[in-house]
Design a protein around this motif. Structure first.
Motif, mmCIF file in Angstrom:
data_model
loop_
_atom_site.group_PDB
_atom_site.id
_atom_site.type_symbol
_atom_site.label_atom_id
_atom_site.label_comp_id
_atom_site.label_asym_id
_atom_site.label_seq_id
_atom_site.Cartn_x
_atom_site.Cartn_y
_atom_site.Cartn_z
ATOM 1 N N LEU A 108 0.817 -1.203 0.000
ATOM 2 C CA LEU A 108 0.000 0.000 0.000
ATOM 3 C C LEU A 108 0.854 1.258 0.000
ATOM 4 O O LEU A 108 0.420 2.315 -0.402
ATOM 5 C CB LEU A 108 -0.914 0.009 1.228
ATOM 6 C CG LEU A 108 -2.251 -0.683 1.024
ATOM 7 C CD1 LEU A 108 -3.013 -0.741 2.333
ATOM 8 C CD2 LEU A 108 -3.078 0.040 -0.030
ATOM 9 N N ASP A 109 2.092 1.110 0.452
ATOM 10 C CA ASP A 109 2.937 2.296 0.532
ATOM 11 C C ASP A 109 3.801 2.496 -0.717
ATOM 12 O O ASP A 109 4.719 3.286 -0.711
ATOM 13 C CB ASP A 109 3.824 2.207 1.778
ATOM 14 C CG ASP A 109 4.589 0.911 1.836
ATOM 15 O OD1 ASP A 109 5.390 0.730 2.750
ATOM 16 O OD2 ASP A 109 4.377 0.058 0.945
ATOM 17 N N THR A 110 3.467 1.776 -1.784
ATOM 18 C CA THR A 110 4.207 1.964 -3.026
ATOM 19 C C THR A 110 4.209 3.433 -3.423
ATOM 20 O O THR A 110 3.181 4.094 -3.378
ATOM 21 C CB THR A 110 3.537 1.180 -4.174
ATOM 22 O OG1 THR A 110 3.385 -0.141 -3.733
ATOM 23 C CG2 THR A 110 4.391 1.212 -5.414
ATOM 24 N N THR A 156 0.991 -4.418 -9.040
ATOM 25 C CA THR A 156 0.287 -5.251 -8.055
ATOM 26 C C THR A 156 -0.681 -4.396 -7.245
ATOM 27 O O THR A 156 -1.801 -4.816 -6.962
ATOM 28 C CB THR A 156 1.307 -5.891 -7.087
ATOM 29 O OG1 THR A 156 2.371 -6.395 -7.868
ATOM 30 C CG2 THR A 156 0.682 -6.996 -6.285
ATOM 31 N N ARG A 157 -0.238 -3.187 -6.906
ATOM 32 C CA ARG A 157 -1.114 -2.307 -6.126
ATOM 33 C C ARG A 157 -2.386 -1.988 -6.908
ATOM 34 O O ARG A 157 -3.490 -2.048 -6.392
ATOM 35 C CB ARG A 157 -0.375 -1.012 -5.776
ATOM 36 C CG ARG A 157 -1.001 -0.254 -4.620
ATOM 37 C CD ARG A 157 -0.259 1.041 -4.367
ATOM 38 N NE ARG A 157 -0.463 1.997 -5.439
ATOM 39 C CZ ARG A 157 -1.511 2.821 -5.516
ATOM 40 N NH1 ARG A 157 -2.442 2.788 -4.597
ATOM 41 N NH2 ARG A 157 -1.617 3.655 -6.519
ATOM 42 N N ARG A 158 -2.216 -1.680 -8.213
ATOM 43 C CA ARG A 158 -3.372 -1.361 -9.053
ATOM 44 C C ARG A 158 -4.269 -2.580 -9.230
ATOM 45 O O ARG A 158 -5.485 -2.483 -9.224
ATOM 46 C CB ARG A 158 -2.913 -0.850 -10.426
ATOM 47 C CG ARG A 158 -2.358 0.526 -10.321
ATOM 48 C CD ARG A 158 -1.936 1.112 -11.636
ATOM 49 N NE ARG A 158 -1.322 2.418 -11.343
ATOM 50 C CZ ARG A 158 -1.243 3.425 -12.183
ATOM 51 N NH1 ARG A 158 -1.700 3.301 -13.403
ATOM 52 N NH2 ARG A 158 -0.688 4.557 -11.820
ATOM 53 N N ARG A 159 -3.627 -3.728 -9.385
ATOM 54 C CA ARG A 159 -4.384 -4.966 -9.554
ATOM 55 C C ARG A 159 -5.227 -5.217 -8.302
ATOM 56 O O ARG A 159 -6.420 -5.524 -8.379
ATOM 57 C CB ARG A 159 -3.407 -6.114 -9.792
ATOM 58 C CG ARG A 159 -4.040 -7.473 -9.766
ATOM 59 C CD ARG A 159 -2.981 -8.550 -9.984
ATOM 60 N NE ARG A 159 -3.511 -9.857 -9.690
ATOM 61 C CZ ARG A 159 -3.526 -10.377 -8.479
ATOM 62 N NH1 ARG A 159 -3.042 -9.712 -7.454
ATOM 63 N NH2 ARG A 159 -4.038 -11.583 -8.300
ATOM 64 N N ASN A 160 -4.630 -5.066 -7.141
ATOM 65 C CA ASN A 160 -5.348 -5.328 -5.901
ATOM 66 C C ASN A 160 -6.490 -4.339 -5.687
ATOM 67 O O ASN A 160 -7.560 -4.715 -5.227
ATOM 68 C CB ASN A 160 -4.384 -5.283 -4.716
ATOM 69 C CG ASN A 160 -3.452 -6.478 -4.725
ATOM 70 O OD1 ASN A 160 -3.661 -7.426 -5.486
ATOM 71 N ND2 ASN A 160 -2.422 -6.440 -3.911
ATOM 72 N N ARG A 161 -6.243 -3.091 -6.064
ATOM 73 C CA ARG A 161 -7.294 -2.081 -5.935
ATOM 74 C C ARG A 161 -8.475 -2.429 -6.839
ATOM 75 O O ARG A 161 -9.627 -2.344 -6.462
ATOM 76 C CB ARG A 161 -6.708 -0.717 -6.317
ATOM 77 C CG ARG A 161 -7.603 0.454 -6.008
ATOM 78 C CD ARG A 161 -6.959 1.746 -6.435
ATOM 79 N NE ARG A 161 -6.623 1.706 -7.850
ATOM 80 C CZ ARG A 161 -5.779 2.552 -8.443
ATOM 81 N NH1 ARG A 161 -5.166 3.473 -7.737
ATOM 82 N NH2 ARG A 161 -5.530 2.458 -9.727
ATOM 83 N N ARG A 162 -8.148 -2.899 -8.036
ATOM 84 C CA ARG A 162 -9.190 -3.259 -8.988
ATOM 85 C C ARG A 162 -9.957 -4.491 -8.500
ATOM 86 O O ARG A 162 -11.183 -4.548 -8.579
ATOM 87 C CB ARG A 162 -8.549 -3.525 -10.354
ATOM 88 C CG ARG A 162 -9.531 -3.961 -11.397
ATOM 89 C CD ARG A 162 -8.897 -4.043 -12.776
ATOM 90 N NE ARG A 162 -9.896 -4.421 -13.734
ATOM 91 C CZ ARG A 162 -10.008 -5.646 -14.250
ATOM 92 N NH1 ARG A 162 -9.140 -6.584 -13.911
ATOM 93 N NH2 ARG A 162 -10.971 -5.930 -15.096
ATOM 94 N N ILE A 193 -13.979 -4.897 -7.841
ATOM 95 C CA ILE A 193 -14.820 -5.912 -8.480
ATOM 96 C C ILE A 193 -15.539 -6.741 -7.420
ATOM 97 O O ILE A 193 -16.742 -6.994 -7.506
ATOM 98 C CB ILE A 193 -13.983 -6.841 -9.389
ATOM 99 C CG1 ILE A 193 -13.380 -6.038 -10.544
ATOM 100 C CG2 ILE A 193 -14.836 -7.990 -9.931
ATOM 101 C CD1 ILE A 193 -12.416 -6.831 -11.395
ATOM 102 N N PHE A 194 -14.789 -7.148 -6.404
ATOM 103 C CA PHE A 194 -15.365 -7.956 -5.327
ATOM 104 C C PHE A 194 -16.511 -7.211 -4.645
ATOM 105 O O PHE A 194 -17.602 -7.750 -4.457
ATOM 106 C CB PHE A 194 -14.256 -8.294 -4.320
ATOM 107 C CG PHE A 194 -14.716 -9.013 -3.097
ATOM 108 C CD1 PHE A 194 -15.345 -10.255 -3.183
ATOM 109 C CD2 PHE A 194 -14.510 -8.462 -1.839
ATOM 110 C CE1 PHE A 194 -15.775 -10.917 -2.036
ATOM 111 C CE2 PHE A 194 -14.933 -9.110 -0.690
ATOM 112 C CZ PHE A 194 -15.566 -10.340 -0.790
#
Ligand SMILES: Nc1nc2c(ncn2[C@@H]2O[C@H](COP(=O)(O)OP(=O)(O)O)[C@@H](O)[C@H]2O)c(=O)[nH]1
Ligand SMILES: [Mg+2]
Length: 344
Positions: free
Chosen positions: A235-237, A278-284, A288-289
């Motif tokens: 998250l701190d990327t 990865t950060r963007r993927r997780n946010r997306r 979606i979830f």
């Protein structure tokens, strides 16, 4: 062969069929997406946003030609959040992208929405996953406009391009609507028109202001969603390491489009090497979830309550005996009492 296998195998008709099911929010679409999910994650997802007429389709046509020279395969989606597509708009896009028609390495699709719960952004997100699973190297999503729906749709992209014209009008609008904040690359197209430098210096200024605000924010704030976030380890990327380039193009002649392509590749490498991807993927995935939960819960709830209780509530609202807020709360209470039972 199943529809899923056909899509993964690159069958165009199966692909078109799946996109239609998504567009119509068919009851099979969830199942299709669930089965395709493990085949996703390989495409470079590029979002292109800007007001109608700014030259997005023409730009995509030029850009796609460069990509095809490298043998990249392309899936192109055009999405209009404001309205149903008119035949004219689709025809216009086809003319602008004429160099790509008939090329087997390119798939083009325009999408409208049927007012599906979760809105166009979940339709767009599903369509992106389907093209990704179908194996395209790059998926380009063209979104018309500069409002909140565009910001939502753009959040599906790994690289977001915001296209503007020279002159301050749409630059100011883009800054106001929050679109500049999500831009990884800014393009001033139609730079054969005057005021290119003025526009450029305004945009540089806006980016600097945005960046300063972001730095201040990240020093002082921990948002609720950060505190509650599933640990994704990054998250701190620090994405501030990426300097948003402002590129001037003339889409009709292809001038500057080579620079744009270089920056696209540079940005893709940047997010891969810094963990931003990865950060963007997780946010997306979180979006979606959450939208799936909302959608499925709502569907389930309205199925269980529908005929009798909710309709009666609606009548009571319309007769002026209660307000819609209280009525909605009553529906939930009714559901809890009748279907969940006593917790003690
Ligand atoms: N002068 C000039 N016209 C352009 C340029 N790029 C696109 N156009 C024209 O602008 C119009 C709208 O382009 P289009 O790609 O459909 O815009 P979109 O609505 O953003 O997809 C078309 O007539 C294009 O030929 C450019 O760089 N310079
Ligand atoms: Mg267009």
């Amino acid at each position: 062969m199943s529809l899923i296998q056909q899509i993964i195998g690159g069958d165009r008709r199966a692909l078109a069929q799946a996109l239609t099911l998504i567009e119509n929010d068919d009851h099979n679409s969830q199942n299709i997406l669930a089965n395709l999910y493990r085949h996703t994650g390989h495409s470079h997802i590029i979002g292109i946003t800007g007001i109608p007429g700014v030259g997005k389709s023409t730009l995509i046509n030029s850009l796609a030609k460069l990509m095809r020279k490298r043998d990249d395969t392309l899936g192109l989606l055009a999405i209009d959040p404001s309205s149903q597509f008119s035949q004219g708009a689709i025809l216009g896009d086809r003319i602008r992208m004429r160099d790509l028609l008939g090329d087997k390495g390119v798939f083009i699709r325009s999408m409208a929405t049927r007012g599906v719960l979760g809105g166009l952004s979940s339709t767009a997100s599903a369509a992106v996953d389907i093209l990704d699973a179908a194996g395209f190297d790059r998926v380009i999503v063209e979104t018309v406009g500069v409002g909140q729906s565009e910001v939502d749709i753009a959040s599906n992209a790994q690289t977001s391009i915001v296209v503007l014209c020279p002159g301050l009008g749409d630059s100011i609008q883009a800054a106001k609507s929050g679109l500049l904040e999500i831009a990884d690359i800014i393009v001033i197209n139609k730079s054969d028109y005057p005021k290119v430098n003025l526009t450029k210096s305004y945009l540089h200024e806006m980016i600097d202001i945005g960046r300063a605000a972001q730095t201040r924010g990240s020093e002082t704030q921990t948002t609720i969603s950060d505190t509650h976030s599933v640990s994704n380890g990054n998250l701190d990327t620090d994405n501030s390491l990426w300097e948003v380039p402002i590129i001037t193009t003339v889409a009709t002649t292809g001038e500057g489009v080579g620079d744009l392509f270089e920056q696209l590749l540079a940005h893709y490498n940047h997010i891969k090497s810094t963990g931003e991807m990865t950060r963007r993927r997780n946010r997306r995935l979180r979006a979606i979830f959450e939208s799936q939960l909302r959608k499925q819960l709502y569907t389930k709830l309205s199925q269980m309550l529908s005929e009798d209780y909710c309709l009666r509530q609606l009548e009571v609202i319309m007769e002026g005996e209660t307000d819609p807020y209280t009525a909605a709360t009553n529906c939930i209470k009714h559901f809890e009492t009748n279907y969940i039972g006593d917790e003690e």
